[in-house]
Design a protein around this motif. Sequence first.
Motif, PDB file in Angstrom:
ATOM      1  N   SER A  11       0.849  -1.240   0.106  1.00 38.32           N
ATOM      2  CA  SER A  11       0.024   0.076  -0.009  1.00 38.32           C
ATOM      3  C   SER A  11       0.963   1.199   0.033  1.00 38.32           C
ATOM      4  CB  SER A  11      -1.026   0.000   1.256  1.00 38.32           C
ATOM      5  OG  SER A  11      -1.363   1.131   1.367  1.00 38.32           O
TER       6      SER A  11
ATOM      7  N   ASP B 105       0.215   3.885   1.707  1.00 37.66           N
ATOM      8  CA  ASP B 105      -0.167   4.724   3.122  1.00 37.66           C
ATOM      9  C   ASP B 105      -0.284   3.918   4.376  1.00 37.66           C
ATOM     10  OD1 ASP B 105      -2.574   3.745   2.791  1.00 37.66           O
ATOM     11  OD2 ASP B 105      -3.548   5.560   2.130  1.00 37.66           O
ATOM     12  N   ALA B 106      -0.019   2.491   4.173  1.00 37.87           N
ATOM     13  CA  ALA B 106      -0.239   1.718   5.275  1.00 37.87           C
ATOM     14  C   ALA B 106       1.155   0.437   5.005  1.00 37.87           C
ATOM     15  CB  ALA B 106      -1.443   0.941   5.564  1.00 37.87           C
TER      16      ALA B 106
ATOM     17  N   GLN C 145       1.855  -4.478   4.430  1.00 42.11           N
ATOM     18  CA  GLN C 145       0.970  -5.211   3.958  1.00 42.11           C
ATOM     19  C   GLN C 145       1.494  -6.428   3.086  1.00 42.11           C
ATOM     20  OE1 GLN C 145      -2.370  -3.507   2.594  1.00 42.11           O
ATOM     21  NE2 GLN C 145      -2.447  -2.494   4.860  1.00 42.11           N
TER      22      GLN C 145
ATOM     23  N   GLU D 282      -3.116  -1.563   8.976  1.00 43.78           N
ATOM     24  CA  GLU D 282      -3.636  -0.383   8.657  1.00 43.78           C
ATOM     25  C   GLU D 282      -3.328   0.747   9.682  1.00 43.78           C
ATOM     26  OE1 GLU D 282      -7.474  -1.256   6.887  1.00 43.78           O
ATOM     27  OE2 GLU D 282      -6.533  -1.135   5.011  1.00 43.78           O
ATOM     28  N   THR D 283      -3.037   0.441  10.979  1.00 47.84           N
ATOM     29  CA  THR D 283      -3.264   1.618  11.943  1.00 47.84           C
ATOM     30  C   THR D 283      -1.841   1.216  12.770  1.00 47.84           C
ATOM     31  OG1 THR D 283      -4.433   0.125  13.627  1.00 47.84           O
ATOM     32  CG2 THR D 283      -5.415   1.570  11.741  1.00 47.84           C
TER      33      THR D 283
ATOM     34  N   TRP E 222      -0.344  -2.491  14.204  1.00 50.75           N
ATOM     35  CA  TRP E 222       1.153  -2.671  14.422  1.00 50.75           C
ATOM     36  C   TRP E 222       1.507  -3.117  15.774  1.00 50.75           C
ATOM     37  CZ3 TRP E 222       5.464  -4.274  12.473  1.00 50.75           C
ATOM     38  CH2 TRP E 222       6.654  -3.906  13.065  1.00 50.75           C
TER      39      TRP E 222
ATOM     40  N   VAL F  77       3.772   4.894  10.486  1.00 56.62           N
ATOM     41  CA  VAL F  77       3.541   4.329   9.137  1.00 56.62           C
ATOM     42  C   VAL F  77       4.962   4.642   8.276  1.00 56.62           C
ATOM     43  CG1 VAL F  77       1.997   6.224   8.387  1.00 56.62           C
ATOM     44  CG2 VAL F  77       2.216   3.568   7.266  1.00 56.62           C
TER      45      VAL F  77
END
Length: 816
Positions: A646, A648-649, A652, A669-670, A674, A695
């Motif tokens: 991704s 922005d995350a 992945q 995603e957050t 994590w 991130v």
Amino acid sequence: MSLLAPYRVLDLTDVRGQIAGMMLGDLGADVVRVEPEGGSEARRAGPLLGDGANSERSLSFAAYNRNKRSIELDFTSETARRTFLALIEGADFLIDSGPPSLLDEAGLVSERLFEANPQLVHVRVTPFGVGGPHANLPAADLTIAALGGPVSLQGEADRAPIRLSIPQAWRHAGAEAAIAAMIGHARVRTTGRGVFVDISAQSAMTWTMLNGMTAHAIQGFDYQRDGSVLQIGPRWLPLVHPVKDGHVVALGLGALTRKLLPWLQESGTVDSAWIDRELWKSYDYRIFRGGEFEIPIEELTETLDRFFATRTKQELFRPALEIGATIAPIMSLDDLFEFEQLKDRNALCVIELPSGQTARAPGAFARLSKTPIEIRTRAPLLGEHTKEILAELENAPRKRCPLRAERETGSAKKSLPLEGLKVADFSWVGVGPISGKYLADHGANVIRIESSTRADNLRTAGPYKGDEAGWNRSQFYGEFNTSKRSLTLDMKHERSHPVSQRLLAWADVVLESFTPGTADRLGIGYEAARIANPSVIVVSTCLMGQTGPFASMAGFGYHAAGVAGFFELTGWPDRAPVGPWNAYTDTIAPRFLTTTLLAALDHRRRTGEGQHIDVGQMEAALQFLAPEMIARQTTDLHFTRNGNRSLDAAPQGVYPCAGEDEWCAVAVETDAQWGALRHVLGDPEWARSPELDEVAGRLAAHDRIDDALSRWTRERKPREAMHALTSAGIPAGHVQRSSDLASDPQYLHRGFQREVAHSEMGRVPYSGHQFRMSGYDHGPRFAAPLIGGENFEILSQELDFSPEEVAHLMASGAIN
């Protein structure tokens, strides 16, 4: 009047499903975006503008919230809850997302909503469906695609399986929600009672597998990812070919080669002796039905590749179209803005952003002759229409017209929502037949017209029952043609005209997917149809639409996916594009076509007015790239194939597990996720680096994280790894093949696959619907037809030919 002008939709979706309200709004409904204090979570979904108020930076929101009004309500307030229930009283549709559901958290559960409006159509979009063992699992685009199945089919065998590099799951699920809303409304008209409709994003992604959905159960083995090859029969056929300035999509079989032979010889690629070695007319028949070759497919592919490599994409695309051949350029998002076909059809509209910038975005997803789609308003600012809507409630609250049950449903056998609708389905392969399947499965009388002299191409494509080829043994054809009956009519035969004319007079809907102009030449186009039946709705669907400089482009969904940008967005950055599995746009366009057609049928029911609908499959598919197209014009973001990562995350990816070619997708995603991942991994020293707490640091260290995470997953079976991660709140999903889907606990709970008796194959599983509806156990009503299996009953019972006339038609060869 626009198609859905009488109706109001309340839209409480977040990014999960917001395209549904856009589709209904584009078709004319009054869509009210009901947002909690601070705005919907959809307003925080990327891609984002660099500047501006946080509630107005989302380009995803800008793309999928046109033609809506926004009201902001504090759902913790009893006053606001009463206001919402007042809105419910005047609404026809409610669409929301979950879990968590904003309405459930506010105590506005379904029972309370149906008390306020007993005829409401309430549609909820969730990752896996409401209820069941996976209903509350954390989910992300990557993990839903993994569990749904398409990831297992995409990528190259020496690397991890991959998804499309931009989000697709919620766009598929949201578009499916629009169809479900319209079928739900038809169900309410049937029974007089409201319905709750439960959309599963996982199921929506399974349908993007096309011929891979039930492959293992049918043929005894799964399809395997192997780059950009087309796996539809005994041979695997390359689709992507390198050229001077990139790549093209071309199916290098005899049909294409025959058209290219003069060009190949003129260029010096081959000589006359090479051409004369092979019987080109029967080449493709031998590929699919078996036979000997003087020029094997490997040699043919190598020859075509040598020719392609000497030319650019445009030097191949345009001249090939002039000789009736399709060599589709693999285009980037930037290329789309300059594509002449889109310019000629005004397929991109100019939208205004809160920043004051303007950008071009996909416009109308269908062209209607009587009630054209209009992009009336931009996406609303947060609460922009709050005062306006509250004033309406106080001074002139909307009165919804109660629906009277159209059919008695007291008997054990309930009437179906589309019962009585008559459809002549002249379409081929994917988009048209899938759209006709929606109608047929819900009760429409659909006659599938083809011919034994030119059967649907899918009848000659696997998977075949028992891996034994045969026109009536293809489940590729079968999945798309359930609940239909078959009439074999040779449209070029001199005696076919009386039959086709009676079909036109009989039908409420005519579906056709020929290249533009062909239906008119065959006497089944819109002008002929409306003479036979003034209120008929004719749907014409092809790759590029009915008009424009490239309207003549024939081909399949993989050609359209190449031109539309999806191939450029699927693969690894250091390798050639591999593209999504099979004919990807064939999984997008039916969602827009069917929603439009159901809206047109509702309009016809109220007004008696029929019309012609033109669906360019590429234009419909572009709706699934809208946020990224806007971002290319307004930000520095660049979108291309990026494996599973991704922008922005992080992390992945798809990680190897214990077992042969077994994988688990993981999508953090957050920052909180994590932290949870660190805990699951035992909080190792390498994961404690402060830069990984944000991130940006994790994106920079993605390779290092992937290596460590792979070491952990390799020690576990995929469902074991998935359970450990999801139990900690981390989105994860087993990369499932069709064989895995058959034992998926959530699918078993939902009864997703439906076993139905087929006249030749016996009892076989068909993929079920992507939604469930309260009080209505729906699915395929019966198996796909044998070719010509219902000729006599259709001709005699539906079209009123006498037994003597039927005999003459059959003897003449018109019915074959």
